[in-house]
Design an enzyme around this catalytic site. Structure first.
Site, PDB file in Angstrom:
ATOM      1  N   LYS A 235       6.208 -67.628 -42.686  1.00 14.52           N
ATOM      2  CA  LYS A 235       7.665 -67.441 -42.767  1.00 14.52           C
ATOM      3  C   LYS A 235       8.053 -66.068 -42.215  1.00 14.52           C
ATOM      4  O   LYS A 235       9.106 -65.924 -41.588  1.00 14.52           O
ATOM      5  CB  LYS A 235       8.141 -67.651 -44.208  1.00 14.52           C
ATOM      6  CG  LYS A 235       7.846 -69.074 -44.668  1.00 14.52           C
ATOM      7  CD  LYS A 235       8.262 -69.338 -46.083  1.00 14.52           C
ATOM      8  CE  LYS A 235       7.829 -70.740 -46.519  1.00 14.52           C
ATOM      9  NZ  LYS A 235       6.368 -70.910 -46.657  1.00 14.52           N
ATOM     10  N   ASP A 292       9.514 -66.945 -51.316  1.00 15.25           N
ATOM     11  CA  ASP A 292       8.612 -68.106 -51.329  1.00 15.25           C
ATOM     12  C   ASP A 292       7.686 -67.883 -52.520  1.00 15.25           C
ATOM     13  O   ASP A 292       6.586 -67.353 -52.386  1.00 15.25           O
ATOM     14  CB  ASP A 292       7.840 -68.147 -50.007  1.00 15.25           C
ATOM     15  CG  ASP A 292       7.018 -69.415 -49.856  1.00 15.25           C
ATOM     16  OD1 ASP A 292       7.323 -70.404 -50.523  1.00 15.25           O
ATOM     17  OD2 ASP A 292       6.062 -69.402 -49.061  1.00 15.25           O
ATOM     18  N   CYS A 345       6.507 -74.512 -52.896  1.00 15.02           N
ATOM     19  CA  CYS A 345       5.836 -75.715 -52.368  1.00 15.02           C
ATOM     20  C   CYS A 345       5.356 -76.549 -53.558  1.00 15.02           C
ATOM     21  O   CYS A 345       4.195 -76.895 -53.666  1.00 15.02           O
ATOM     22  CB  CYS A 345       4.677 -75.346 -51.442  1.00 15.02           C
ATOM     23  SG  CYS A 345       3.427 -74.303 -52.191  1.00 15.02           S
TER      24      CYS A 345
HETATM   25  N1  SAM Z   1       5.203 -67.166 -47.719  1.00 12.42           N
HETATM   26  C1  SAM Z   1       3.845 -67.434 -47.312  1.00 12.42           C
HETATM   27  C2  SAM Z   1       3.852 -68.115 -45.961  1.00 12.42           C
HETATM   28  O1  SAM Z   1       4.821 -68.772 -45.610  1.00 12.42           O
HETATM   29  O2  SAM Z   1       2.861 -68.011 -45.241  1.00 12.42           O
HETATM   30  C3  SAM Z   1       3.116 -68.243 -48.372  1.00 12.42           C
HETATM   31  C4  SAM Z   1       3.164 -67.567 -49.727  1.00 12.42           C
HETATM   32  S1  SAM Z   1       2.129 -68.262 -50.899  1.00 12.42           S
HETATM   33  C5  SAM Z   1       3.280 -69.358 -51.711  1.00 12.42           C
HETATM   34  C6  SAM Z   1       1.880 -67.134 -52.137  1.00 12.42           C
HETATM   35  C7  SAM Z   1       1.566 -65.673 -51.761  1.00 12.42           C
HETATM   36  O3  SAM Z   1       2.292 -64.868 -52.670  1.00 12.42           O
HETATM   37  C8  SAM Z   1       0.107 -65.279 -51.937  1.00 12.42           C
HETATM   38  O4  SAM Z   1      -0.336 -64.616 -50.777  1.00 12.42           O
HETATM   39  C9  SAM Z   1       0.110 -64.343 -53.132  1.00 12.42           C
HETATM   40  O5  SAM Z   1      -0.876 -63.321 -53.046  1.00 12.42           O
HETATM   41  C10 SAM Z   1       1.491 -63.773 -53.067  1.00 12.42           C
HETATM   42  N2  SAM Z   1       2.051 -63.296 -54.343  1.00 12.42           N
HETATM   43  C11 SAM Z   1       1.973 -63.915 -55.546  1.00 12.42           C
HETATM   44  N3  SAM Z   1       2.651 -63.201 -56.469  1.00 12.42           N
HETATM   45  C12 SAM Z   1       3.187 -62.119 -55.846  1.00 12.42           C
HETATM   46  C13 SAM Z   1       3.990 -61.024 -56.263  1.00 12.42           C
HETATM   47  N4  SAM Z   1       4.390 -60.902 -57.535  1.00 12.42           N
HETATM   48  N5  SAM Z   1       4.342 -60.113 -55.342  1.00 12.42           N
HETATM   49  C14 SAM Z   1       3.944 -60.216 -54.054  1.00 12.42           C
HETATM   50  N6  SAM Z   1       3.173 -61.232 -53.600  1.00 12.42           N
HETATM   51  C15 SAM Z   1       2.789 -62.175 -54.476  1.00 12.42           C
END
Ligand code: SAM
Length: 412
Positions: A235, A292, A345
């Protein structure tokens, strides 16, 4: 199918079923092996994970009592070879027996041989009359998906295709079809690094549904935009390609490295920050935020069939609490009139519509419904409130899409 393939698949199933490790993590932990064997082992393990309930129902009549977990994995692998993958009967049985011996399960070799010979004798008839979509879906998910459950579960029976988002001006690699929303689709099992234009940054891997939230944020050139929870950066890439000044916030340092590598391959620019998005604050209020949020990922079960085995209702409760915290933080980052797209998702209403309804009660936000024109190609996914809810059962004739929820909100 080689022994290396079957060995890899057995290790992957052991990691998921006995150590509750995600399949992708288990793949990374496999020792050095040929890329071809690794990919084939992954596909075999995924086939077993996708159809485990059905395979167990086939095996059940031939077992007097539940076998130990590793023996069950070998039986499932053998039955998958016989019934789902057209492995010749002799080879499927002999290799399963060999695997039992090689893995210190020699006392069970006779059982594996006897049970799989019975399965081989029954042949495809063993699957007749079984309600596979129901058998392959945990009850709590079936209940939570309500009247959509059967259609979703039927879509989960099939391996997902590979979808790409093209970089601006790039040509699609040969062999694909353009989807109604502009993504490009390639057959299941396509190896992305072998597609023409990969090294040159002509595209990135992104499910057709996953490509929608960033598009619906409609970032404009020069706007200050944050992509929260950003890695691996699909994204972020879309927002940067739209010309926005993007800051990608990701708390996992290793995954942030991957995001930077992906952006470098695509020759796209974004500021990257390693931080908890619930605590990070931008230096100045933002025009737009894409959140996301981390979620149960039940919308990706057709790509990650381990999710159906590993996630529990309690996980959804904990994730929902985290989603609320991230929504609070995202709202605080916006200038008045700034916009937020919240996406997950997940197919669970608790992580989608319920979170947004609660945020609208709690925060200075108003809903900005997606218009049918904005959802061209996926209008069937528009909810009564003007939000987006895709499921794997959409576009059945094209091969479905991941389950995603997205809503657009404006800071008042
Ligand atoms: N938006 C990404 C994409 O389109 O490629 C996919 C995101 S995936 C749903 C989840 C990501 O969020 C993981 O890499 C995880 O490490 C990160 N994450 C989870 N909790 C978070 C937080 N509180 N702050 C920042 N990143 C976080």
């Amino acid at each position: 199918m080689t022994d290396a393939t079957r060995n890899a698949a057995f290790d992957l199933l052991t990691a998921v079923f006995e150590r509750a490790r995600p399949l992708e993590e288990a793949l990374d932990a496999l020792g050095p092996m040929e890329a071809r064997d690794r990919a084939a082992g992954h596909r075999l393990a995924a086939a077993v994970l996708r159809r485990a309930g059905t395979l167990d129902a086939v095996l059940e009549p031939f077992l007097k009592k539940a076998p130990p977990a590793p023996v069950r994995s070998i039986l499932r692998l053998g039955a998958a070879g016989l019934l789902l993958l057209d492995t010749p009967a002799h080879a499927a049985v002999a290799t399963a027996v060999g695997l039992a011996r090689a893995r210190g399960l020699a006392p069970f070799a006779g059982l594996v041989n006897a049970v799989l010979r019975r399965v081989a004798e029954a042949g495809p008839a063993a699957l007749e009359g079984l309600d596979s979509p129901r058998l392959d879906t945990p009850s709590w998910l079936w209940t939570a998906w309500g009247r959509d459950a059967r259609a979703i579960a039927e879509a989960h029976q099939h391996e997902a295709p590979l979808d790409l988002t093209l970089a601006p001006g790039a040509a699609a690699p040969p062999g694909g079809t353009e989807l109604p929303t502009g993504s490009w689709r390639y057959p299941p099992g396509t190896r992305v690094a072998e597609l023409a234009g990969f090294a040159e940054g002509a595209f990135w891997v992104q499910d057709a549904a996953a490509a929608l939230p960033a598009r619906l944020l409609d970032a404009r050139p020069g706007e200050a935009v944050a992509d929260l929870c950003a890695a691996p950066g699909g994204k972020t890439a879309q927002l940067a390609a739209a010309g926005a000044r993007v800051v990608a916030v990701e708390r996992d340092a290793g995954r942030l490295v991957r995001l930077r590598e992906n952006l470098a391959r695509l020759r796209l620019e974004a500021e990257t920050v390693c931080a908890d998005a619930a605590a990070w604050q931008p230096p100045a209020p933002l025009d737009a935020v894409l959140l996301d949020a981390p979620c149960s990922a039940t919308g990706t079960i057709r790509r990650h069939p381990d999710v159906a085995h590993l996630k529990r209702p309690r996980d959804v409760d904990l994730l929902a609490a985290g989603q609320d915290r991230l929504l609070d933080a995202a709202c605080a980052m916006l200038r008045p009139g700034g916009r937020l797209v919240y996406a997950v998702c997940s197919l669970q209403p608790q992580e989608g519509a319920e979170r947004v309804r609660a945020a609208l009660q709690r925060l200075p936000l108003r809903s900005d419904p997606f218009t049918p024109a904005e959802l061209a190609g996926v209008t069937a996914a528009r909810t009564g409130e003007g939000w987006l809810r895709t499921t794997p059962a959409l576009w059945p004739e094209l091969g479905g899409m991941d389950g995603f929820f997205a809503a657009r909100l404006h800071r008042t």
